[in-house]
Design a protein around this motif. Sequence first.
Motif: not given
Length: 581
Positions: A101-118, A120-125
């Motif tokens: 997003d060039k206006e806000t310098s935000i990135k929207y990243v998509s993959h199968q699971h979040p990389n951050h362990p915490q 990942f645990s929240i999404v998994r639950q």
Amino acid sequence: MNAIVALCHFCELHGPRTLFCTEVLHSPLPQGAGSGDISGQNEQAEEEEGGIQMSSRIRSHSPAEGASADSSSPGPKKSDMCEASGCRSLAGGHPGYVSHDKETSIKYVSHQHPNHPQLFSIVRQACVRSLSCEVCPGREGPIFFGDEQHGFVFSHTFFIKDSLARGFQRWYSIITIMMDRIYLINSWPFLLGKIRGIIDELQGKALKVFEAEQFGCPQRAQRMNTAFTPFLHQRNGNAARSLTSLTNDENLWACLHTSFAWLLKACGSRLTEKLLEGAPTEDTLVQMEKLADLKEESEGWDGSEEEEKPSSQADVVEGQELSKSSPETSLMPDCNSWNVAHRRLSVFRSLRHMRQVLGASAFRMLAWHVLMGNQVIWKARDVDLVQSAFDVLRTMLPIGCVRIIPYSDQYEEAYRCNFLGLSPHVQIPPHILSSEFAVLVEVRAATRSSLYPTLFDDEQSLNKYEFVVTSGSPVAADRVGPTILNKIEAALTNQNLSVDVVDQCLVCLKEEWMNKVKVLFKFTKVDSRPKEDTQKLLSILGAAEEDNVKLLKFWMTGLSKTYKSHLMSTVRSPTSSESRN
């Protein structure tokens, strides 16, 4: 919007599984993000939606996406994966998707699971709860759950047709996770509509594949003719098919990334914070109440309007096409634009402008009737002129006291409007013309070239009109009038004050007198004080004169419902006051 949107699937072999998720990154990608860029992969597929740029070449494949089965990886082990990618969205080695997003310098990243362990645990639950215990009646539809520790979840479960599955369907859910409970609840209608649209598209694609497979090889008859096999044996031999196979869409995950990224951006943009310095004014409260009423009314009429829309839209489109196809219209734009500019100049621009046009005495009479709440009637052929007059005069009143019918072909009673625009041929009842509670402004063609000092040097001014102000109760020149009227006239006659400064003076004067109205309302309507005490209060407020009292009573009708209900709910009972004494 700081949230995660994920697509989840209930696998018959492994239970709930996260297939695909999109998260928001406010900081630059990790240093390892660029290490996976290969010179041979310079071809980028870019897609624009809602101001977001999507690129298929992002970063290196992380362990969380199935590249390795290392014990440090937050993702599931490879042995837990279904065959034929039933529990996997992106193939091994796929880098994923990212939108910038060039206006806000935000990135929207998509993959199968979040990389951050915490995360990942929240999404998994949330995935497990959305496809097991937190289910709405019928097992298909939206539901809200969560807590402060693991976040709050908006979940929408749904079925996808599969000719090889038990019951000929698979169970999925789309979840939105964030820590702000209030924000997520306020976004419920928006999320429900947009996610429902995504689900409808997935189900539509899967239904086409299901019908084609059933037509070629009906599974129901085949299963009934085959011998019974143990359930576990059937389970192990019938692994879940991937969603791309069920929908026959190879670009499914790229499309889902685009939809999820737009959803996060749009949902974050629709609600904005506004800094209010001090308590909101009465005009602000009344305006908010009117907007809420209009929204409820429009929602109630949505059904009937949708039935009438096709014909009306067709008429408009046909009219546009006719105007474009006509050879004569190409010769008219300059004339039309000149006429529009000419009409725009023939309007009132401010109260000071109106006072100069009408004259001091006529303007004072008109302003007095406006402030007292009497009906103000304008008769003219020029609709824009009448509308501009009402736009200028309404600035002297609180928003709650303004009821306008801009232009009508028949007279309307005073209880319906205090500003009424009429065409010249409309007959006004005689008792209205002689009433002291109405004032009439007739706009006629001027008999002389100029009836007042011209404000413009050219002919595009109001000197072509003659304004006649009459009333059954004309205001005498020596009459004191309401205090606010005298202050308004003093501000208008002070040439050192610009139009913008005069507008701010009007705002301050209205707030000053609305505060007096609030005190009087509390004193008379809520506390029910005797008349003697009310007279003393009016003297203290500096509003004991007859015109000031009439003005306060009229302006009392413009108080917001919020303020009135607040006063009524905070009235102290006699028992509580006696106990304090």
